[in-house]
Structure formats: structure tokens, C-alpha cells
Scaffold this active site. Structure first.
Site, PDB file in Angstrom:
ATOM      1  N   HIS A  82       0.850  -1.190   0.000  1.00 45.13           N
ATOM      2  CA  HIS A  82       0.000   0.000   0.000  1.00 45.13           C
ATOM      3  C   HIS A  82       0.884   1.237   0.000  1.00 45.13           C
ATOM      4  O   HIS A  82       1.863   1.295   0.753  1.00 45.13           O
ATOM      5  CB  HIS A  82      -0.916   0.043   1.236  1.00 45.13           C
ATOM      6  N   ASP A 161     -15.515   1.947   6.893  1.00 48.26           N
ATOM      7  CA  ASP A 161     -14.542   2.918   6.382  1.00 48.26           C
ATOM      8  C   ASP A 161     -15.131   3.727   5.238  1.00 48.26           C
ATOM      9  O   ASP A 161     -14.887   4.922   5.113  1.00 48.26           O
ATOM     10  CB  ASP A 161     -13.264   2.202   5.914  1.00 48.26           C
ATOM     11  N   ARG A 168     -15.270  12.046   6.898  1.00 48.38           N
ATOM     12  CA  ARG A 168     -13.996  12.719   7.232  1.00 48.38           C
ATOM     13  C   ARG A 168     -13.624  13.716   6.143  1.00 48.38           C
ATOM     14  O   ARG A 168     -13.130  14.805   6.423  1.00 48.38           O
ATOM     15  CB  ARG A 168     -12.881  11.680   7.389  1.00 48.38           C
ATOM     16  N   SER A 183      -8.204   3.279   8.748  1.00 45.31           N
ATOM     17  CA  SER A 183      -8.822   3.228   7.425  1.00 45.31           C
ATOM     18  C   SER A 183      -7.997   2.360   6.470  1.00 45.31           C
ATOM     19  O   SER A 183      -8.525   1.460   5.808  1.00 45.31           O
ATOM     20  CB  SER A 183      -8.936   4.672   6.910  1.00 45.31           C
ATOM     21  N   LYS A 187      -8.791  -1.865   5.621  1.00 39.11           N
ATOM     22  CA  LYS A 187      -9.045  -2.318   4.240  1.00 39.11           C
ATOM     23  C   LYS A 187      -8.027  -3.369   3.802  1.00 39.11           C
ATOM     24  O   LYS A 187      -8.378  -4.354   3.168  1.00 39.11           O
ATOM     25  CB  LYS A 187      -8.989  -1.126   3.278  1.00 39.11           C
TER      26      LYS A 187
HETATM   27  N1  URA Z   1      -6.260   6.568   2.302  1.00 38.99           N
HETATM   28  C1  URA Z   1      -7.203   5.829   2.928  1.00 38.99           C
HETATM   29  O1  URA Z   1      -7.633   4.799   2.440  1.00 38.99           O
HETATM   30  N2  URA Z   1      -7.661   6.272   4.118  1.00 38.99           N
HETATM   31  C2  URA Z   1      -7.204   7.393   4.705  1.00 38.99           C
HETATM   32  O2  URA Z   1      -7.662   7.709   5.777  1.00 38.99           O
HETATM   33  C3  URA Z   1      -6.230   8.161   4.025  1.00 38.99           C
HETATM   34  C4  URA Z   1      -5.771   7.724   2.827  1.00 38.99           C
END
Ligand code: URA
Length: 437
Positions: A82, A161, A168, A183, A187
Site C-alpha cells: 500500500h 470505512d 472525514r 482506514s 481495508k
Molecule cells: N487513504 C485511505 O484509504 N484512508 C485514509 O484515511 C487516508 C488515505
């Protein structure tokens, strides 16, 4: 339990229990708690922070708000990467086929561009026919054939999320390390992976401009992943200039395919191979990162990685011929060079401005609903340390309509600093490794 009491507790700097955090996440996902109270709670979290234990519980609650993919029938290690996002950051399209060709599974769930940064899904969709909206069953079929699959977040993965991120975004509460960690890690863990490599970017083109902030977020994510029993490391990497030379979706696909054919730019090639090497090591495919580097290089040199990406593209409905015959990819109608106003050395690039220029040409999303033009973008000719003559091209803009061309051009011009003397040697692309090596 009443949410107002939990808002007050966090507002006053208290630590929430596991049960309290689960109450919030479960209640919000089920539609039982209103946006206005969750907004207040998010702001309290942003201002007061969360302990490591609270962050870990929040991540677990996010993860279990939906489906967790199960790959038990595949007896191989599952790994992923990621990135926190950057300009010209396209390594996923390179390392995924390398790692899959090397025998590990890569069930990658990616996002779209955010702000001035590009997104993997937008890049993939510039390949004609490529479908990123697969169900878990369809994903399974693709993985069984080629060992990798690249899709977008489905409705069943981390629904908490999905809802909370949208809130957010409009309440000024994105920039909380604890919320970002929950978050992202929620995921990624929902992919059912064994190991994760994080590419945490820092510099003028990253969300985390300061290295200390990037390190803090990296430590939080690594610790949270480890608490969940996964092997996780983070590389802190440079985003003070675009990665590679292409910024813009189809342009970036071309550059990735050039790397997979052994003729891509050095910085992009090096970082992609480095991330792939760590994935091989954490996924126990190689005994060391050095062996992982060697394997990654071999899989590019013998064409297996390119073949794997062609196979995955075809399985996901895309035109695999476009990966070597670039005339089949979307191409912008017009090009314009941005010339240097003086002679000397490029000493600094405001990388975010390059990303915003590409966005203005239509290459990114201004709002969530915006459609993007896959053909447009920027080719970067001059990078930090390069010599440049007055009138020589710094960048080329690829565009279809000229509505925001002047603004894009002046952004690029003002984003470059050219001085008479050369800058000190550039800092390393990978600045630091965080986690148990
Ligand atoms: N990317 C995400 O998936 N979540 C965040 O909070 C910030 C960047």
C-alpha cells in the site's frame, strides 16, 4: 451506552475502551448513529489523538465491519503493498505482476486518485476494457489463473470505512494518524493477506510533507499490523519529485510497461523492484531481501512479469495488446512544452504542482463524481540535479482542451527552481525502513 458520553470522554482526552469503540463503529455502519454525532467524535479524535490500543481496536472494528476475504483454498502466501500516494506513483502496476510471476498471491484492492495524487484504479481503467469492479468470486477466478487481481473496494469490504471516510472528507478530519491507520489497515487486512509492505511517501508531492510525520504514521501502521499477527514493514520513500517521468493515467501505464520490458526510468524501476523484493521476503518466497531483489530482476528480464500482467489484463476484460502496442491506449490530441526561463541546474521541484497541473488538464478528480480523461497528463523531462538551458523543455503537457492550459503551464513553471550551481547529491529514494527486518 450513549454516544454523547463517548464524545465528551474523547473531547476531554480520555481513552475509550474496546467495547466503546466497537459500539461506535457497529452503530454507525448499521445506520443507528447520526452523522452529526460521528462528526463531533471524529473531530475529538483528530484533536486529542488515540492511544496505540485504541487505534488497534478501531482498526479491528473497521476490518470486521464487512467481509474478510478468505483464500484458504490457495496454499500460497498472500501479500500486498500500500502506498500513501504520490505524483507519478505507479509501482502497483509493476510489482503486482512481478510478485505474482514469482509465485505469491496478490489480491490487491486499490483506490482512485485523491487530491493531487493519482490512483491505481484510474490508471488501470485507461487500458481499454479493463474492469476493476469484480465481485469476490470473480476476483477468485482471476487469482486462480494468474496469481493476482487488481480491483476497487467492493460494497462488502470495510463498509464502516467507506461511510466514515466520506464523512472525514467533508468535516476536516482526514489528517488524523489514528484514523488514517484504521482506514488503510482495516481495508488491507480485509484482503486476507499474510504480509504487507507499506510505501509511506514524504516530500513536496506527498500528503505527509514532513519526514517525522511520515515516520510516525508508518510506525503506527506497522505496529497495528503486527498486533493483528501480520508481517508488516514500511519504507519511507522520497516524493520530492515525480516518480519516473510520466504523470497521467495512460502515460503512466506506458511507463510501467516500459519498466516491465527493462527500459523504464531508473528511479521507478529501482523502487518497484525494492518493494517487490520486500514482498518476496515477507511472503517467505526468498530467505532475504537481497534474494528478493535478484528474483524480481530475473522476472522482469525473462519477460515473465510482463506476461503475467498481460494475462491479468485479459482476464479482467482489458485489451492486452495495448500493453505493447501503445497506439491502442488513449492519446491526447495536443502537446505543449513548458520551457525553462533560465539556464542552470534544477535544484528543486514542487512536486504537488506537477500533480495539480495534470489534474487541471483533466487527469484527476476535482470532486468524487468527476470523470477523468485517461489520455492527458505531464511528461517530466528535467528532474532535480539535471542541467537545463534557457528555452529547453522542462515538461510536456498532453491535453485535449485548453481551458486550464495556461494555469497548468504556469504551475509547472513556478514549480521548478533553476539555479546556477548544482544541488547537493540527492537523498536516497528509500530513506528508512520501519519494522522488524
Ligand atoms: N487513504 C485511505 O484509504 N484512508 C485514509 O484515511 C487516508 C488515505
Amino acid at each position: 451506552m450513549r454516544l454523547v458520553d463517548l464524545i465528551r470522554k474523547k473531547r476531554d482526552g480520555g481513552e475509550l475502551s474496546g467495547a466503546e469503540i466497537e459500539f461506535i463503529v457497529r452503530g454507525y455502519t448499521a445506520g443507528e448513529l447520526p452523522d452529526y454525532q460521528i462528526s463531533a467524535w471524529l473531530m475529538a479524535v483528530l484533536l486529542k489523538g488515540m492511544s496505540r490500543a485504541e487505534t488497534a481496536t478501531l482498526t479491528q472494528a473497521m476490518l470486521h465491519s464487512g467481509e474478510v476475504l478468505d483464500w484458504r483454498e490457495f496454499p500460497r502466501k498472500k501479500v500486498d503493498k500500500h502506498s500513501t500516494g504520490g505524483v507519478g506513483d505507479k509501482t502497483s502496476l509493476i510489482l503486482t505482476p512481478i510478485v505474482a510471476a514469482g509465485g505469491l498471491l496478490v489480491p490487491m484492492i486499490s483506490g482512485r486518485g485523491l487530491g493531487h495524487t493519482g490512483g491505481t484504479l484510474d490508471k488501470l481503467e485507461s487500458i481499454p476494457g479493463f474492469n476493476v469492479n469484480l465481485s469476490s468470486d470473480e476476483m477468485r477466478r482471476v487469482m486462480a489463473e494468474c496469481g493476482a487481481c487488481m480491483i476497487g473496494q467492493t460494497a462488502s469490504i470495510c463498509p464502516a470505512d467507506k461511510k466514515m471516510y466520506a464523512l472525514r472528507d467533508v468535516t476536516g478530519t482526514v489528517e488524523s494518524p489514528a484514523l488514517i491507520c484504521a482506514s488503510i489497515m482495516g481495508k488491507k487486512m480485509a484482503e486476507g493477506i499474510d504480509a504487507l509492505v507499506l510505501d509511506v511517501k514524504t516530500g513536496s508531492g506527498a500528503f505527509m510533507k514532513q519526514e517525522a510525520d511520515a515516520i510516525h504514521l508508518a510506525e503506527l501502521m506497522v505496529e497495528t499490523g503486527e498486533r493483528m499477527g501480520k508481517r508488516v514493514i514500511a519504507l519511507i520513500t522520497d516524493m520530492d519529485q515525480p516518480l519516473g517521468r510520466a504523470v497521467g493515467n495512460a502515460l503512466e501505464v506506458i511507463e510501467c510497461m516500459e519498466v516491465l520490458q527493462g527500459r523504464g526510468p531508473d528511479d521507478l524501476t529501482d523502487l518497484s523492484l525494492e518493494l517487490a523484493a520486500w514482498m518476496f521476503y515477507l511472503g517467505e518466497r526468498t530467505a532475504s531481501v537481497e534474494e528478493g531483489r535478484k528474483l524480481a530482476r530475473e522476472l522482469v528480464a525473462n519477460g515473465s512479469a510482463l506476461k503475467n500482467f498481460q494475462q491479468m489484463t485479459a482476464l479482467q476484460g482489458g485489451n492486452a495488446r495495448a500493453l505493447t502496442d501503445f497506439g491502442l491506449l488513449p492519446t491526447a490530441r495536443n502537446r505543449m512544452e513548458v520551457a525553462s526561463a533560465s539556464s542552470g541546474y534544477v535544484t528543486q521541484i514542487d512536486c504537488e504542482k506537477i500533480g495539480v497541473a495534470s489534474l487541471l488538464l483533466g487527469g484527476g478528480h476535482n470532486t468524487k463524481e468527476d470523470s477523468i480523461n485517461p489520455a492527458v497528463g505531464v511528461t517530466v523531462h528535467k528532474k532535480t540535479g539535471d542541467r537545463v538551458k534557457r528555452g529547453e523543455a522542462l515538461c510536456t503537457l498532453h491535453y485535449d482542451d485548453d481551458r486550464q492550459l495556461t494555469e497548468a503551464k504556469s504551475l509547472i513553471g513556478s514549480g521548478y527552481k533553476v539555479d546556477a550551481t548544482a544541488p547537493p547529491l540527492r537523498r536516497l529514494l528509500v530513506r528508512k525502513v520501519i519494522g522488524k527486518v
